[in-house]
Design a protein around this motif. Structure first.
Motif, PDB file in Angstrom:
ATOM      1  N   HIS A 154      13.229   0.742  -2.330  1.00  7.80           N
ATOM      2  CA  HIS A 154      12.163   1.186  -1.433  1.00  7.80           C
ATOM      3  C   HIS A 154      12.768   1.872  -0.214  1.00  7.80           C
ATOM      4  CE1 HIS A 154       8.610   1.002   1.192  1.00  7.80           C
ATOM      5  NE2 HIS A 154       7.898   0.761   0.098  1.00  7.80           N
ATOM      6  N   TRP A 155      12.044   2.847   0.359  1.00 10.22           N
ATOM      7  CA  TRP A 155      12.569   3.600   1.499  1.00 10.22           C
ATOM      8  C   TRP A 155      12.888   2.705   2.686  1.00 10.22           C
ATOM      9  CZ3 TRP A 155      10.069   3.125   6.063  1.00 10.22           C
ATOM     10  CH2 TRP A 155       8.704   2.830   6.053  1.00 10.22           C
ATOM     11  N   ILE A 156      12.228   1.556   2.806  1.00  9.35           N
ATOM     12  CA  ILE A 156      12.510   0.639   3.926  1.00  9.35           C
ATOM     13  C   ILE A 156      13.951   0.163   3.860  1.00  9.35           C
ATOM     14  CG2 ILE A 156      12.038  -1.686   4.804  1.00  9.35           C
ATOM     15  CD1 ILE A 156       9.079  -1.176   4.278  1.00  9.35           C
ATOM     16  N   THR A 199       6.533   7.239  13.916  1.00 10.72           N
ATOM     17  CA  THR A 199       7.636   7.156  14.875  1.00 10.72           C
ATOM     18  C   THR A 199       7.638   8.354  15.816  1.00 10.72           C
ATOM     19  OG1 THR A 199       9.212   8.233  13.371  1.00 10.72           O
ATOM     20  CG2 THR A 199       9.057   5.823  13.270  1.00 10.72           C
ATOM     21  N   GLY A 200       7.029   9.443  15.384  1.00 14.85           N
ATOM     22  CA  GLY A 200       6.952  10.631  16.231  1.00 14.85           C
ATOM     23  C   GLY A 200       5.851  10.566  17.277  1.00 14.85           C
ATOM     24  N   ARG A 201       5.061   9.476  17.258  1.00 12.94           N
ATOM     25  CA  ARG A 201       3.954   9.335  18.212  1.00 12.94           C
ATOM     26  C   ARG A 201       4.251   8.272  19.266  1.00 12.94           C
ATOM     27  NH1 ARG A 201       2.205  13.768  18.122  1.00 12.94           N
ATOM     28  NH2 ARG A 201       0.500  13.015  19.442  1.00 12.94           N
ATOM     29  N   THR A 202       5.507   7.929  19.483  1.00 12.20           N
ATOM     30  CA  THR A 202       5.880   6.915  20.458  1.00 12.20           C
ATOM     31  C   THR A 202       6.797   7.498  21.524  1.00 12.20           C
ATOM     32  OG1 THR A 202       7.752   6.237  19.070  1.00 12.20           O
ATOM     33  CG2 THR A 202       5.675   5.048  18.772  1.00 12.20           C
ATOM     34  N   TRP A 211       5.746   4.440 -12.912  1.00  9.87           N
ATOM     35  CA  TRP A 211       4.741   4.159 -11.882  1.00  9.87           C
ATOM     36  C   TRP A 211       5.349   4.349 -10.502  1.00  9.87           C
ATOM     37  CZ3 TRP A 211      -0.130   3.532 -10.450  1.00  9.87           C
ATOM     38  CH2 TRP A 211      -0.427   2.853  -9.268  1.00  9.87           C
ATOM     39  N   ASP A 212       4.691   5.108  -9.657  1.00  7.32           N
ATOM     40  CA  ASP A 212       5.141   5.352  -8.285  1.00  7.32           C
ATOM     41  C   ASP A 212       3.899   5.365  -7.407  1.00  7.32           C
ATOM     42  OD1 ASP A 212       6.065   6.279  -5.853  1.00  7.32           O
ATOM     43  OD2 ASP A 212       7.297   7.886  -6.699  1.00  7.32           O
ATOM     44  N   ALA A 213       3.750   4.340  -6.578  1.00  8.02           N
ATOM     45  CA  ALA A 213       2.563   4.226  -5.741  1.00  8.02           C
ATOM     46  C   ALA A 213       2.367   5.456  -4.860  1.00  8.02           C
ATOM     47  CB  ALA A 213       2.650   2.962  -4.876  1.00  8.02           C
ATOM     48  N   ALA A 214       3.468   6.069  -4.437  1.00  7.56           N
ATOM     49  CA  ALA A 214       3.366   7.251  -3.579  1.00  7.56           C
ATOM     50  C   ALA A 214       2.770   8.442  -4.324  1.00  7.56           C
ATOM     51  CB  ALA A 214       4.738   7.616  -3.025  1.00  7.56           C
ATOM     52  N   VAL A 215       2.867   8.417  -5.653  1.00  7.90           N
ATOM     53  CA  VAL A 215       2.347   9.516  -6.478  1.00  7.90           C
ATOM     54  C   VAL A 215       0.980   9.174  -7.056  1.00  7.90           C
ATOM     55  CG1 VAL A 215       2.703  10.847  -8.602  1.00  7.90           C
ATOM     56  CG2 VAL A 215       4.643  10.358  -7.087  1.00  7.90           C
ATOM     57  N   HIS A 216       0.851   7.977  -7.591  1.00  4.09           N
ATOM     58  CA  HIS A 216      -0.320   7.636  -8.391  1.00  4.09           C
ATOM     59  C   HIS A 216      -1.476   7.043  -7.595  1.00  4.09           C
ATOM     60  CE1 HIS A 216       3.042   7.669 -11.381  1.00  4.09           C
ATOM     61  NE2 HIS A 216       2.145   8.392 -12.042  1.00  4.09           N
ATOM     62  N   LEU A 217      -1.249   6.576  -6.388  1.00  7.49           N
ATOM     63  CA  LEU A 217      -2.340   6.117  -5.530  1.00  7.49           C
ATOM     64  C   LEU A 217      -2.787   7.277  -4.644  1.00  7.49           C
ATOM     65  CD1 LEU A 217      -1.200   2.547  -4.386  1.00  7.49           C
ATOM     66  CD2 LEU A 217      -2.796   3.154  -6.203  1.00  7.49           C
ATOM     67  N   ILE A 218      -4.074   7.583  -4.675  1.00  7.71           N
ATOM     68  CA  ILE A 218      -4.573   8.752  -3.945  1.00  7.71           C
ATOM     69  C   ILE A 218      -5.817   8.388  -3.150  1.00  7.71           C
ATOM     70  CG2 ILE A 218      -3.655  10.410  -5.621  1.00  7.71           C
ATOM     71  CD1 ILE A 218      -6.533  10.645  -6.722  1.00  7.71           C
ATOM     72  N   ASP A 219      -6.207   9.266  -2.251  1.00 11.97           N
ATOM     73  CA  ASP A 219      -7.419   9.072  -1.460  1.00 11.97           C
ATOM     74  C   ASP A 219      -8.656   9.449  -2.275  1.00 11.97           C
ATOM     75  OD1 ASP A 219      -5.907   8.324   0.732  1.00 11.97           O
ATOM     76  OD2 ASP A 219      -5.791  10.366   1.517  1.00 11.97           O
ATOM     77  N   THR A 240       4.286   5.661   2.773  1.00 15.37           N
ATOM     78  CA  THR A 240       5.383   6.512   2.337  1.00 15.37           C
ATOM     79  C   THR A 240       6.321   6.727   3.527  1.00 15.37           C
ATOM     80  OG1 THR A 240       4.286   8.572   2.978  1.00 15.37           O
ATOM     81  CG2 THR A 240       3.831   7.717   0.759  1.00 15.37           C
ATOM     82  N   LEU A 241       7.504   7.257   3.246  1.00 16.07           N
ATOM     83  CA  LEU A 241       8.432   7.563   4.326  1.00 16.07           C
ATOM     84  C   LEU A 241       7.832   8.599   5.264  1.00 16.07           C
ATOM     85  CD1 LEU A 241      11.163   7.326   5.703  1.00 16.07           C
ATOM     86  CD2 LEU A 241      12.101   8.954   4.035  1.00 16.07           C
ATOM     87  N   ASP A 242       7.104   9.567   4.714  1.00 19.73           N
ATOM     88  CA  ASP A 242       6.452  10.573   5.557  1.00 19.73           C
ATOM     89  C   ASP A 242       5.440   9.920   6.505  1.00 19.73           C
ATOM     90  OD1 ASP A 242       7.891  12.623   4.469  1.00 19.73           O
ATOM     91  OD2 ASP A 242       6.310  13.298   3.114  1.00 19.73           O
ATOM     92  N   ASP A 243       4.676   8.935   5.991  1.00 15.66           N
ATOM     93  CA  ASP A 243       3.725   8.206   6.837  1.00 15.66           C
ATOM     94  C   ASP A 243       4.455   7.551   8.010  1.00 15.66           C
ATOM     95  OD1 ASP A 243       1.616   8.788   5.090  1.00 15.66           O
ATOM     96  OD2 ASP A 243       1.839   6.902   3.992  1.00 15.66           O
TER      97      ASP A 243
END
Length: 448
Positions: A179-181, A152-155, A249-257, A144-147
């Motif tokens: 896509h966010w990319i 990018t905040g760890r570099t 269908w939205d992978a960011a919503v429907h795919l979970i841990d 996801t964009l949040d991921d």
């Protein structure tokens, strides 16, 4: 900056977009291209060169650590490192530690002290625990964009010494243009480099200006693809599937841990039989509000039903018995499965149009902020995927089918009347299961 010359440790030429990394590696970079351009291996070769010459902290990751171990990590161990025996490559001076509760899995370069840490976004505490000189994201479209922004905040960690800038590199096959990319590229927040098949030395012979034998065979397989898969995996285009059936269908919503699923919830199964085409088995769990969670899946060709049945019984031995098993109508396969498992099956309600509507309804996010259908990310483990399907650019799990499950728009067929009967085996099983729960029935046989 590391010199561009290829040193003795490198066994392949770095061409095209990945070669630009030596001069332009800073900020955010996505290297996108069709299947078979060699982008993943080339990026790994670039990182290996730098780690052999500099002291760096590098992060390799994918959406899940498990999927990384079955994909890019295999490429690194088998094609980039020399004579790696599972613990070390003496030639490269690289050792491997498999990880424990304290330290992440990682490679260490003896000569420079460089470390390459292996992780997944699902191990976010490990990802956030330090700063990185290089972050490599395999299959960046899964994030996801949040991921991505978390990475990018760890570099660019502060340093007393002059050093090359940090870089976050992602590789991917094309996805939808929304896509966010692609949106991030349009905003100028990342560099977007396209790779082509001629970038891959295993595919294209520059001296002969012709495909290699393996390149010829691979391109032939790609040329047999159709629709949006041909556009993306053969031509490298960021295109949407025209006439996509499940637009919700939205992978960011429907795919979970997996951690979101209570192992005590009841189980239900469905099966779409196949041999030449994939055999698909789904194990769903149902929460107290009636939501369905796909927690386990087999999606494979070339295996007999009786062997699948044995595998299923072994892998579910410690789970609750399914309350129902809904299958397609193949009488012989149903009889074989029932004989081998001792379970009775129920013939699916196969009405296509009502079934599609029922699935689409479950995909919608409800007033409580949740849809009524989820898929666990590792429901179909990467280590168990059918490699023949992957090599042919076919779906290798049910989640893969959603973006390219489209309406049949051939002449004489009304839009919205029937789906294309291609690469829909997971969709069929899903529809059987949803219809069983959405439609009231009476006198249904249970499981013995």
């Amino acid at each position: 900056m590391v010199a561009q010359a290829v040193d003795v440790h490198i066994s392949t030429e770095i061409r095209g977009a990945p070669a630009r990394l030596f001069d332009e590696a800073n900020g955010e970079i996505i290297i996108s291209g069709p299947a078979g351009t060699g982008k993943t291996r080339a990026i790994l070769e670039y990182i290996h060169q730098r780690c052999s010459n500099e002291k760096l902290r590098v992060l390799f990751l994918r959406k899940t650590a498990e999927s990384l171990k079955a994909s890019a990590l295999v490429t690194f161990q088998e094609q980039v490192l020399h004579e790696f025996d599972g613990k070390q490559s003496v030639y490269d001076g690289v050792t491997y530690f498999g990880g424990n509760n304290i330290r992440s899995a990682q490679f260490t370069y003896g000569a420079t002290g460089s470390r390459i840490v292996i992780a997944g976004i699902d191990q976010s505490t490990k990802v956030k625990s330090t700063e990185w000189d290089i972050v490599f994201v395999n299959e960046a479209t899964e994030l996801t964009l949040d991921d991505w922004e978390m990475l990018t905040g760890r570099t660019d960690r502060p340093s007393m010494f002059v050093k090359p800038p940090s870089v976050v590199i992602g590789d991917c096959n094309p996805d939808a243009p929304t896509h966010w990319i692609k949106q991030r590229e349009t905003l100028g927040n990342l560099k977007f480099w396209a790779s082509i098949h001629e970038d891959n030395p295993a595919m294209w012979d520059r001296k002969r200006k012709a495909w290699t034998p393996s390149g010829t065979a691979y391109m032939h397989r790609l040329d047999t693809l159709t629709g949006v898969r041909y556009q993306r995996l053969r031509l490298g285009k960021w295109v949407a599937a025209e006439g996509q059936i499940y637009e919700g269908w939205d992978a960011a919503v429907h795919l979970i841990d997996r951690s979101a699923v209570n192992p005590e919830w009841p189980h239900v199964w469905d099966i779409d039989f196949g041999f030449t085409n994939p055999f698909v088995w789904h194990d769903w769990q149902i929460d107290p509000d009636g939501r369905l969670y796909l927690v386990d899946e087999i999606y494979h060709t070339g295996i007999l039903v009786e062997d699948h049945a044995t595998n299923i019984m072994n892998r579910t031995a410690d789970r609750r018995r399914p309350s129902v098993i809904v299958t397609d109508h193949d009488a012989e396969d149903r009889a074989t499965f029932e004989r081998k498992t001792g379970y009775r099956t129920l013939a699916a309600k196969k009405d296509v149009s009502p079934g599609i509507q029922a699935v689409a309804s479950r995909l919608k996010v409800q007033d409580d902020g949740k849809p009524r259908l989820y898929i666990v990310r590792d429901a179909c483990p990467h280590r168990e995927r059918d490699r023949s399907l992957i090599e042919r650019g076919k779906p290798s799990c049910t989640a893969d089918e959603f973006p390219t499950y489209i309406w049949d728009t051939r002449q004489g067929v009304k839009r919205g009347e029937a789906p294309m009967k291609e690469d829909d085996h997971g969709m069929d099983g899903l529809r059987y299961q949803v219809m069983h729960h959405e439609v009231k029935r009476s006198g249904i046989r249970g499981i013995r």
